[in-house]
Design an enzyme around this catalytic site. Structure first.
Site, short mmCIF file in Angstrom:
data_model
loop_
_atom_site.label_atom_id
_atom_site.label_comp_id
_atom_site.label_asym_id
_atom_site.label_seq_id
_atom_site.Cartn_x
_atom_site.Cartn_y
_atom_site.Cartn_z
N HIS A 93 0.86 -1.41 -0.08
CA HIS A 93 -0.41 0.05 0.10
C HIS A 93 1.18 1.31 0.06
O HIS A 93 0.44 2.06 -0.90
CB HIS A 93 -1.03 -0.22 1.23
CG HIS A 93 -1.62 1.28 1.68
ND1 HIS A 93 -3.20 1.50 1.02
CD2 HIS A 93 -1.65 2.59 1.41
CE1 HIS A 93 -3.19 2.27 1.41
NE2 HIS A 93 -2.55 3.26 1.47
N GLU A 94 1.53 0.95 0.68
CA GLU A 94 2.53 2.32 0.79
C GLU A 94 3.20 2.64 -0.25
O GLU A 94 3.62 3.48 -0.57
CB GLU A 94 3.20 2.35 2.46
CG GLU A 94 3.28 2.52 3.48
CD GLU A 94 1.70 3.45 4.10
OE1 GLU A 94 1.69 4.70 3.73
OE2 GLU A 94 0.15 3.64 4.53
N HIS A 102 1.30 4.51 -3.14
CA HIS A 102 1.66 6.08 -3.02
C HIS A 102 3.03 6.43 -2.86
O HIS A 102 3.32 7.93 -4.05
CB HIS A 102 1.94 6.44 -1.33
CG HIS A 102 0.35 5.94 -0.74
ND1 HIS A 102 -0.85 6.84 -1.30
CD2 HIS A 102 -0.18 5.75 0.41
CE1 HIS A 102 -1.84 6.56 -0.22
NE2 HIS A 102 -1.58 5.58 -0.02
N HIS A 129 3.42 6.31 -6.88
CA HIS A 129 3.02 8.28 -7.35
C HIS A 129 3.78 8.72 -7.27
O HIS A 129 3.71 9.84 -8.88
CB HIS A 129 1.44 8.08 -6.34
CG HIS A 129 0.22 8.52 -6.93
ND1 HIS A 129 -0.68 8.83 -6.50
CD2 HIS A 129 0.05 9.26 -8.36
CE1 HIS A 129 -1.76 10.03 -7.03
NE2 HIS A 129 -1.14 9.95 -8.21
ZN LIG Z 1 -2.88 5.23 1.62
#
Ligand SMILES: [Zn+2]
Length: 360
Positions: A145-146, A149, A152
């Site tokens: 998940h991290e 980010h 991105h």
């Molecule tokens: Zn998040």
């Protein structure tokens, strides 16, 4: 494994980099260079993955420096207004540092400042007695998940720093991170983590949370509560936040409201995320759609990866997210981002088996 996944998808790999004395805040911190196969280094991730005393708990991604276009800066004119020697020296030193962290991206006009982010997790540190750290399923999910980010931020190339990477509309900020959680559910992706086929320790079956649907239901209630608190009703002198909470739980809750409690005082996201708590659920629905439509059958397809990279990740907040998502999903009816588009996302539903609610 993550590096292999990104190499397959985007032609980007992660490489351990050397740190200079004083560069990191703890010896556990690892600096990763993010390397694109054509452009070279495109950014840096400082990974601080082990729990220790005094470190904030929980997992997070935060930006130290955003990407932005830097060749039209007017540093010389800025310096004309600096009179004292110390400031001048500081500005020049910072200039020198900055120049070493800029790059010309092939096929793109201009020179870009490259991003630096920090990724925090709280896994147990490996020890001589217990051996290497074996991550629990939810820890790997959090890492993915991290990392969503972080990528991105790494891939975002916008003119201005305030719209780069994760600095996009809150409604869409969790899309890249939740999409990464879908990748983790794929056997093809998991096989990248065990290329020698010698996975020996522990069980490879992932943990299933029996309460996941209750968790999702709670998220829906919280999103609804957030909307009530940010509605005009809250302006009335008679408005009672506890009564509103009780009413919501009585009408929609699985567990009735417990008199005398005021859980809303613990709801940190009411502040700062004002009225956008629903984004987590909203992005779970979109991520699930993107996964099914683009990646599920062939999760390591480079062409699809490129399409997602250049259609969504690259623009950060620099382009209307509805335009980007409707193009990516080939859903022209969503291009306006109006009530109809929102209703369409609502029809896509949320998959409980993917993603842990409440992660940021
Ligand atoms: Zn998040």
């Amino acid at each position: 494994g993550l590096s292999r996944l990104f190499r397959n998808l985007y032609g980007i790999s992660l490489r351990l980099a050397r740190v200079t004395p004083g560069e990191v805040w703890h010896p556990d911190v690892r600096k990763l260079e993010v390397v694109d196969e054509t452009s070279g280094v495109i950014g840096w991730i400082y990974a601080d993955l082990f729990a220790r005393r005094g470190k904030p708990s929980g997992a997070a991604h935060y930006t130290v420096r955003c990407s932005r276009r830097a060749d039209d800066d007017d540093a010389h004119r800025d310096l004309e207004h600096v009179w004292d020697e110390d400031t001048l020296k500081a500005v020049q030193l910072s200039d020198k540092f900055e120049n070493a962290h800029r790059a010309r991206i092939p096929g793109t006009e201009g020179v870009f400042q490259l991003p630096v982010v920090v990724l925090l997790c709280e896994s147990a540190r490996p020890t001589a007695r217990k051996g290497p750290t074996i991550l629990a399923w939810h820890e790997v999910l959090t890492l993915f998940h991290e990392m969503g980010h972080a990528m991105h931020s790494m891939i975002g190339r916008t003119e201005y720093q305030n719209v780069s990477g994760t600095r996009c509309a809150t409604d869409f900020v969790e899309l890249p991170s939740i999409l990464m959680e879908h990748f983790l559910q794929s056997p093809k992706v998991l096989s990248l983590f065990d290329i020698k086929g010698n996975m020996t320790t522990g069980s490879t079956h992932h943990h299933e949370d029996p309460c996941r649907s209750i968790d999702t239901h709670t998220q829906i209630l919280l999103a609804a509560l957030d909307q009530i608190y940010h509605s005009p009703a809250a302006l009335s002198p008679e408005f009672d936040s506890t009564a509103a909470l009780a009413m919501l739980y009585e009408s929609r809750g699985l567990i009735p409201y417990v008199p005398g409690t005021s859980w809303q005082t613990q709801f940190g996201h009411l502040f700062g995320y004002g009225a956008t708590y629903y984004s987590y659920l909203f992005d779970r629905a979109i991520a699930s759609r993107v996964w099914r439509k683009l990646f599920a059958d062939d999760p390591l397809n480079r062409e699809t990866g490129e399409r997602y990279k250049t259609g969504i990740l690259k623009f950060g907040g620099g382009k209307d997210p509805w335009h980007m998502v409707s193009t990516l999903l080939d859903a022209p009816e969503m291009v306006n981002g109006d009530a109809e588009a929102m209703a369409e996302v609502g029809r896509w539903k949320i998959e409980d088996e993917v993603s842990v609610p409440g992660r940021h």
